[in-house]
Motif scaffolding. Structure first.
Motif, PDB file in Angstrom:
ATOM      1  N   TYR A  14      -2.436 -41.744  23.616  1.00 49.21           N
ATOM      2  CA  TYR A  14      -1.895 -42.039  24.947  1.00 49.21           C
ATOM      3  C   TYR A  14      -2.444 -41.050  25.982  1.00 49.21           C
ATOM      4  N   GLY A  15      -2.486 -39.763  25.626  1.00 49.98           N
ATOM      5  CA  GLY A  15      -2.990 -38.762  26.551  1.00 49.98           C
ATOM      6  C   GLY A  15      -4.441 -38.988  26.917  1.00 49.98           C
ATOM      7  N   CYS A  16      -5.253 -39.333  25.920  1.00 50.82           N
ATOM      8  CA  CYS A  16      -6.678 -39.606  26.176  1.00 50.82           C
ATOM      9  C   CYS A  16      -6.848 -40.874  27.014  1.00 50.82           C
ATOM     10  N   PRO A 175       4.058 -58.129  17.451  1.00 51.73           N
ATOM     11  CA  PRO A 175       4.692 -57.658  18.698  1.00 51.73           C
ATOM     12  C   PRO A 175       3.696 -57.027  19.662  1.00 51.73           C
ATOM     13  N   LEU A 176       2.696 -56.343  19.126  1.00 53.51           N
ATOM     14  CA  LEU A 176       1.686 -55.725  19.989  1.00 53.51           C
ATOM     15  C   LEU A 176       0.840 -56.780  20.684  1.00 53.51           C
ATOM     16  N   ILE A 177       0.444 -57.804  19.943  1.00 52.95           N
ATOM     17  CA  ILE A 177      -0.381 -58.864  20.522  1.00 52.95           C
ATOM     18  C   ILE A 177       0.383 -59.602  21.620  1.00 52.95           C
ATOM     19  N   ARG A 202     -16.850 -51.274  42.422  1.00 52.55           N
ATOM     20  CA  ARG A 202     -16.888 -51.742  41.032  1.00 52.55           C
ATOM     21  C   ARG A 202     -16.185 -50.736  40.126  1.00 52.55           C
ATOM     22  N   PRO A 203     -15.425 -51.222  39.158  1.00 44.87           N
ATOM     23  CA  PRO A 203     -14.745 -50.297  38.243  1.00 44.87           C
ATOM     24  C   PRO A 203     -15.723 -49.654  37.267  1.00 44.87           C
ATOM     25  N   ALA A 204     -15.296 -48.567  36.663  1.00 48.83           N
ATOM     26  CA  ALA A 204     -16.090 -47.920  35.611  1.00 48.83           C
ATOM     27  C   ALA A 204     -15.826 -48.681  34.319  1.00 48.83           C
ATOM     28  N   TYR A 205     -16.691 -49.633  34.003  1.00 50.77           N
ATOM     29  CA  TYR A 205     -16.414 -50.589  32.928  1.00 50.77           C
ATOM     30  C   TYR A 205     -16.207 -49.902  31.579  1.00 50.77           C
ATOM     31  N   ALA A 206     -17.144 -49.041  31.191  1.00 47.49           N
ATOM     32  CA  ALA A 206     -17.059 -48.408  29.871  1.00 47.49           C
ATOM     33  C   ALA A 206     -15.823 -47.511  29.774  1.00 47.49           C
ATOM     34  N   MET A 207     -15.571 -46.738  30.826  1.00 51.20           N
ATOM     35  CA  MET A 207     -14.435 -45.829  30.827  1.00 51.20           C
ATOM     36  C   MET A 207     -13.114 -46.591  30.786  1.00 51.20           C
ATOM     37  N   SER A 208     -13.043 -47.672  31.547  1.00 48.09           N
ATOM     38  CA  SER A 208     -11.826 -48.478  31.589  1.00 48.09           C
ATOM     39  C   SER A 208     -11.586 -49.168  30.251  1.00 48.09           C
ATOM     40  N   ALA A 209     -12.650 -49.685  29.654  1.00 51.17           N
ATOM     41  CA  ALA A 209     -12.510 -50.346  28.353  1.00 51.17           C
ATOM     42  C   ALA A 209     -12.082 -49.346  27.284  1.00 51.17           C
ATOM     43  N   ALA A 210     -12.649 -48.128  27.329  1.00 53.57           N
ATOM     44  CA  ALA A 210     -12.266 -47.098  26.365  1.00 53.57           C
ATOM     45  C   ALA A 210     -10.792 -46.731  26.511  1.00 53.57           C
ATOM     46  N   ALA A 211     -10.308 -46.674  27.756  1.00 52.55           N
ATOM     47  CA  ALA A 211      -8.886 -46.401  27.988  1.00 52.55           C
ATOM     48  C   ALA A 211      -8.026 -47.490  27.369  1.00 52.55           C
ATOM     49  N   GLY A 212      -8.450 -48.737  27.499  1.00 49.94           N
ATOM     50  CA  GLY A 212      -7.705 -49.843  26.905  1.00 49.94           C
ATOM     51  C   GLY A 212      -7.678 -49.780  25.388  1.00 49.94           C
ATOM     52  N   VAL A 213      -8.810 -49.445  24.789  1.00 54.04           N
ATOM     53  CA  VAL A 213      -8.884 -49.325  23.328  1.00 54.04           C
ATOM     54  C   VAL A 213      -7.961 -48.212  22.836  1.00 54.04           C
ATOM     55  N   LEU A 214      -7.993 -47.077  23.504  1.00 50.46           N
ATOM     56  CA  LEU A 214      -7.147 -45.950  23.109  1.00 50.46           C
ATOM     57  C   LEU A 214      -5.664 -46.274  23.293  1.00 50.46           C
ATOM     58  N   ASP A 215      -5.329 -46.976  24.364  1.00 52.60           N
ATOM     59  CA  ASP A 215      -3.944 -47.361  24.586  1.00 52.60           C
ATOM     60  C   ASP A 215      -3.459 -48.296  23.483  1.00 52.60           C
ATOM     61  N   SER A 216      -4.331 -49.200  23.060  1.00 48.19           N
ATOM     62  CA  SER A 216      -3.993 -50.104  21.959  1.00 48.19           C
ATOM     63  C   SER A 216      -3.757 -49.333  20.670  1.00 48.19           C
ATOM     64  N   MET A 217      -4.616 -48.362  20.381  1.00 48.59           N
ATOM     65  CA  MET A 217      -4.433 -47.557  19.172  1.00 48.59           C
ATOM     66  C   MET A 217      -3.150 -46.734  19.252  1.00 48.59           C
ATOM     67  N   ALA A 218      -2.831 -46.244  20.453  1.00 49.10           N
ATOM     68  CA  ALA A 218      -1.598 -45.483  20.625  1.00 49.10           C
ATOM     69  C   ALA A 218      -0.376 -46.351  20.324  1.00 49.10           C
ATOM     70  N   ASN A 219      -0.387 -47.585  20.827  1.00 47.47           N
ATOM     71  CA  ASN A 219       0.725 -48.503  20.555  1.00 47.47           C
ATOM     72  C   ASN A 219       0.855 -48.788  19.063  1.00 47.47           C
TER      73      ASN A 219
END
Length: 278
Positions: A14-16, A175-177, A202-219
């Protein structure tokens, strides 16, 4: 011990995720960042489906959808809170509420702690406050509206965790899905309504996607931790997520770690050790 390790992993993830999401939001409107992060997060959870399984029963659908609504509300309230400021006061309030409510629910549901846990739990709550507070936390007084928003954001974060914990333990990642699909739909709908205010950057695509992946792993790590341990302990450990953000900001952006935050990190280490013995 397994639940504690999973909760620590969730807190770090979550922090990352918050760190990368915050950097991404500096480059474009925050909703543009979330429009990349949310589908990336959902994609990870869908990829985990064949591995961890998913049972879409009524309980998984209901609690998952509730967690998704809470997640979307948490996002809106949190960023509105931090936009009003002062962040150094409101961020600790949000973090403390997000930790305290699940602790209360866990204890009301009959969870019992050993003596070391009874000492470690309040220490961990103190650590949450210290780590999430920056320099000069008492230099400005927040308005009543800002405080109410901070409590609302913390409550929404807490409800997301509580709802995920209430989902059937045999439902896998369902539940996560469901939660991510609902929160993504709400966020994308909000972006559609506000599209004229999102700007052209334009958003930072790679950085934003990495944040989403990490948030998913945190959940996912939180869900596994809550299924194998006490919600009261797991939630307060997960609420230490600002520690990961602080350390990354120090390593990547050379931001100063203030004395209070260092004390908070030390307090967190002691609290985790005590909780591990409980």
């Amino acid at each position: 011990m397994l639940a504690l390790l999973l909760a620590l992993g969730s807190s770090l993830a979550y922090g990352c995720a918050d760190f990368l999401g915050g950097l991404g939001a500096r480059k474009a409107h925050v909703l543009r960042t979330v429009m990349i992060a949310a589908p990336a997060s959902l994609a990870v959870e869908l990829l985990l489906w064949p591995v961890l399984g998913a049972s879409f029963g009524a309980g998984a659908l209901g609690w998952g959808a509730a967690s998704g609504v809470a997640s979307a509300a948490a996002f809106a309230l949190l960023y509105r809170t931090l936009a009003i400021g002062p962040m150094n006061v409101l961020s600790p309030v949000t973090a403390l509420v997000s930790a305290a409510l699940p602790v209360g629910v866990g204890l009301l549901q009959g969870e019992h702690l050993a003596v070391t846990g009874l000492v470690g739990l309040p220490l961990a709550l103190v650590a949450v406050l210290l780590v999430s507070a920056g320099h000069g936390a008492g230099s400005a007084r927040p308005s009543r509206t800002a405080l109410l928003l901070a409590f609302g954001a913390g409550t929404a974060i807490a409800l997301q965790l509580i709802f995920l914990h209430q989902a059937p333990s045999d439902s896998g990642v369902a539940p996560l899905i469901v939660g991510r699909a609902v929160s993504s739909a709400v966020t994308l709908a909000a972006a559609g309504v506000m599209h004229r205010r999102l700007g052209s950057k334009r958003p930072a695509y790679a950085m934003s996607a990495a944040a989403g992946v990490l948030d998913s792993m945190a959940n996912l790590l939180f869900l596994l931790a809550a299924r194998s341990g006490d919600l009261a302990v797991v939630a307060v450990i997960v609420a230490l997520y600002p520690a990961g953000t602080v350390l990354l900001a120090r390593a990547v952006l050379a931001e100063r770690v203030h004395r209070g935050q260092l004390v908070g990190l030390g307090t967190a280490a002691v609290a985790v050790g005590l909780l591990a013995l409980s």
